[in-house]
Design an enzyme around this catalytic site. Structure first.
Site: not given
Ligand code: HPA
Length: 267
Positions: A29, A59, A81, A83-84, A111, A206-207, A230, A242
């Site tokens: 991402s 993406h 992903h 989750y999609e 990310a 998440m990937s 983050n 996001h």
């Molecule tokens: N958690 C899950 N996925 C992420 C995060 C997070 O804090 N930051 C970027 N992708």
């Protein structure tokens, strides 16, 4: 390789040339612009039946085959992903195509949120190992005995050393740590982050984990780099989302590009 993958390999080679690719790359991402570092031919996923079609913003759903720093690469600018659609194996066909194009190694980028106060937003982390906190697996349903993939050395020590050496030689700070896969798409709660931290993770996202499992299944050496976008939930007062991920990813993306450009010729 099944027929669909070999058909797609031929289709891609007709457009981008048949010289074997050395390394496959998946862009996470907000890291999609790394595809612009490739001197080569982009092919939209819409031309590649079975590749993920809708995707997530941030993406670039293109397969780009060409050179970075004199090394022939196949870059997957977008990923599906779990989750999609609840499909952990959604990246199987793209990875089979990358393998069919000749790749021996796969470098995954993502990310991620940091669980380590010493690894702030904007940092880069080379993944040493992972925790499959989602419990999902892309090889569920795979009938062959090859499904019992050992994951002891899933993240190739030599590839990781090449990335860390490249980071050092270019003066690019790069952490090393454990990545936990949380299914998403909701972010974690602070209690979940405390739990994952206790389990030994340094970053969360998440990937990546399903792709690394698939890469090992296909016999590719694997490595991964996280761009920290983050501090994970409860560790700072950043507002998670996001948009925030996409806004912060370029900080790490610039470092990842520097590392990759320096590392690829030696891979
Ligand atoms: N958690 C899950 N996925 C992420 C995060 C997070 O804090 N930051 C970027 N992708």
């Amino acid at each position: 390789m099944d027929r669909t993958a070999s058909d797609l390999v031929r289709f891609v080679q007709d457009r981008a040339g048949g010289d074997p690719v050395r390394v496959g790359l998946i862009l996470g991402s907000g890291l999609g612009h790394l595809a612009e570092a490739v001197d080569g031919i982009p092919i939209g996923y819409e031309q590649l039946p079975g590749f993920p079609q809708a995707g997530v913003s941030g993406h670039s759903p293109r397969l780009t085959v060409g050179q970075i720093g004199g090394v022939r690469v196949a870059v997957l600018g977008g990923r599906a992903h779990y989750y999609e659609r609840g499909d952990a194996a959604a990246m199987r066909l793209p990875l089979e195509v990358v393998k069919g194009l000749g790749a021996e190694s796969l470098i995954v980028t993502n990310a991620a949120g940091s669980l380590d106060p010493a690894m702030p937003t904007g940092s880069v982390m080379a993944i040493r190992d992972h925790i499959n906190f989602s419990g999902m697996n892309p090889l569920i349903g795979e009938p062959s005995e090859a499904r019992f993939v050992p994951m002891t050395d899933a993240y190739d020590a030599g590839l990781r050393a090449a990335l860390l050496t490249a980071a050092q030689s270019t003066g690019t700070p790069c952490h090393e740590g454990v990545y936990a896969w949380y299914s998403g798409p909701s972010f974690e709660t602070p209690a979940e982050i405390r739990a994952i931290r206790t389990l030994g993770a340094d970053a969360v996202g998440m990937s990546t984990v399903p792709e690394i499992i698939l890469a090992r299944f296909l016999g590719l050496r694997a490595a991964a780099l996280s761009a920290i976008t983050n501090m994970a939930a409860g560790l700072s007062d950043e507002s998670l989302g996001h948009e925030h991920t996409k806004r912060m990813a370029p900080l790490g993306a610039a470092k990842i590009e520097t590392i990759l450009r320096a590392a690829l010729p030696g891979i």
